[in-house]
Design a protein around this motif. Sequence first.
Motif, short mmCIF file in Angstrom:
data_model
loop_
_atom_site.label_atom_id
_atom_site.label_comp_id
_atom_site.label_asym_id
_atom_site.label_seq_id
_atom_site.Cartn_x
_atom_site.Cartn_y
_atom_site.Cartn_z
N ASP A 194 -18.53 -5.75 12.44
CA ASP A 194 -19.02 -6.94 11.74
C ASP A 194 -18.67 -8.22 12.50
OD1 ASP A 194 -20.15 -5.48 9.65
OD2 ASP A 194 -18.22 -5.31 8.62
N GLY A 195 -18.22 -8.07 13.74
CA GLY A 195 -17.94 -9.23 14.57
C GLY A 195 -16.62 -9.90 14.30
N LYS A 196 -15.70 -9.15 13.68
CA LYS A 196 -14.42 -9.73 13.30
C LYS A 196 -13.27 -9.09 14.07
CE LYS A 196 -14.04 -11.03 8.85
NZ LYS A 196 -13.74 -10.83 7.40
N VAL A 197 -12.39 -9.90 14.61
CA VAL A 197 -11.20 -9.44 15.32
C VAL A 197 -9.99 -9.73 14.42
CG1 VAL A 197 -9.85 -9.69 17.46
CG2 VAL A 197 -12.33 -10.01 17.50
N PHE A 198 -8.94 -8.90 14.49
CA PHE A 198 -7.84 -9.06 13.51
C PHE A 198 -7.20 -10.44 13.56
CE2 PHE A 198 -3.56 -8.75 15.45
CZ PHE A 198 -3.88 -8.46 16.77
N VAL A 199 -7.23 -11.10 14.70
CA VAL A 199 -6.62 -12.44 14.77
C VAL A 199 -7.40 -13.47 13.96
CG1 VAL A 199 -5.48 -12.08 17.00
CG2 VAL A 199 -7.79 -12.95 16.95
N ASP A 200 -8.65 -13.15 13.60
CA ASP A 200 -9.43 -14.06 12.74
C ASP A 200 -8.77 -14.24 11.37
OD1 ASP A 200 -11.26 -14.14 14.79
OD2 ASP A 200 -12.65 -12.72 13.87
N TYR A 201 -7.90 -13.29 10.97
CA TYR A 201 -7.20 -13.39 9.68
C TYR A 201 -6.00 -14.34 9.75
CZ TYR A 201 -9.86 -9.34 8.04
OH TYR A 201 -10.87 -8.49 7.67
N LEU A 202 -5.59 -14.70 10.97
CA LEU A 202 -4.38 -15.51 11.12
C LEU A 202 -4.72 -17.00 10.99
CD1 LEU A 202 -3.01 -13.59 14.24
CD2 LEU A 202 -2.50 -13.16 11.82
N SER A 203 -3.67 -17.81 10.87
CA SER A 203 -3.88 -19.26 10.74
C SER A 203 -4.46 -19.80 12.05
CB SER A 203 -2.54 -19.94 10.45
OG SER A 203 -1.71 -19.84 11.60
N PRO A 204 -5.19 -20.93 11.97
CA PRO A 204 -5.74 -21.55 13.19
C PRO A 204 -4.64 -21.84 14.21
CG PRO A 204 -6.69 -22.59 11.25
CD PRO A 204 -5.62 -21.64 10.76
N LEU A 205 -3.46 -22.20 13.74
CA LEU A 205 -2.34 -22.48 14.64
C LEU A 205 -1.97 -21.24 15.45
CD1 LEU A 205 -0.12 -24.59 15.44
CD2 LEU A 205 1.32 -23.52 13.70
N LYS A 206 -1.83 -20.11 14.73
CA LYS A 206 -1.48 -18.86 15.41
C LYS A 206 -2.59 -18.42 16.36
CE LYS A 206 2.00 -16.17 13.02
NZ LYS A 206 2.29 -15.10 12.07
N GLN A 207 -3.85 -18.59 15.92
CA GLN A 207 -4.98 -18.22 16.78
C GLN A 207 -4.95 -19.03 18.08
OE1 GLN A 207 -8.87 -18.00 14.89
NE2 GLN A 207 -7.93 -17.51 12.96
N GLY A 208 -4.63 -20.31 17.95
CA GLY A 208 -4.55 -21.19 19.12
C GLY A 208 -3.47 -20.73 20.08
#
Length: 167
Positions: free
Chosen positions: A139-153
């Motif tokens: 579905d185009g989703k990676v597990f890091v998409d669940y994390l906060s924008p700060l963590k993703q950055g």
Amino acid sequence: MALLPILRYPDPKLHRVAAPVAAVDAGIRKLVADMAETMYEAPGIGLAATQVGALVRVIVIDVTEDKTGLRALINPEILERIGEQVCEEGCLSVPGIYEKVARAERVRVAALNTEGERFEFEAEGLLAVCVQHEIDHLDGKVFVDYLSPLKQGRIKAKLAKRARVTA
Ligand code: NI
């Protein structure tokens, strides 16, 4: 069989949605075999076709220690989700990063096998996490998409730095 290159986060191709498999044919069976080989070689416990740039709904999973539990799921679908568990996840597309994600504890899943026959099974624990993680990829989703924008950055910066070092 052949090893397939695995896309790395944040490759935008990881965010495309995969199409259902219309017919389980020799091409799909070859994709399954190549994906299994790629997963074992990595090594990993699950791989979605999206991660190797094939936009079809195919995943392979093997959560056993001795690699005897290969499951190929074509057009997988979660019929029921029960409970919740928080598990530390990793991903072959996000190497070296492990973060906690909340998922259903148990899932009931329907899929086609490599003969094109529909089957259902129930999964719990690690297998349930893995099924949910891999279907997310379709579905185009990676597990890091669940994390906060700060963590993703932070994760993007870490992966970019590592890519520079190893390039
Ligand atoms: Ni993954």
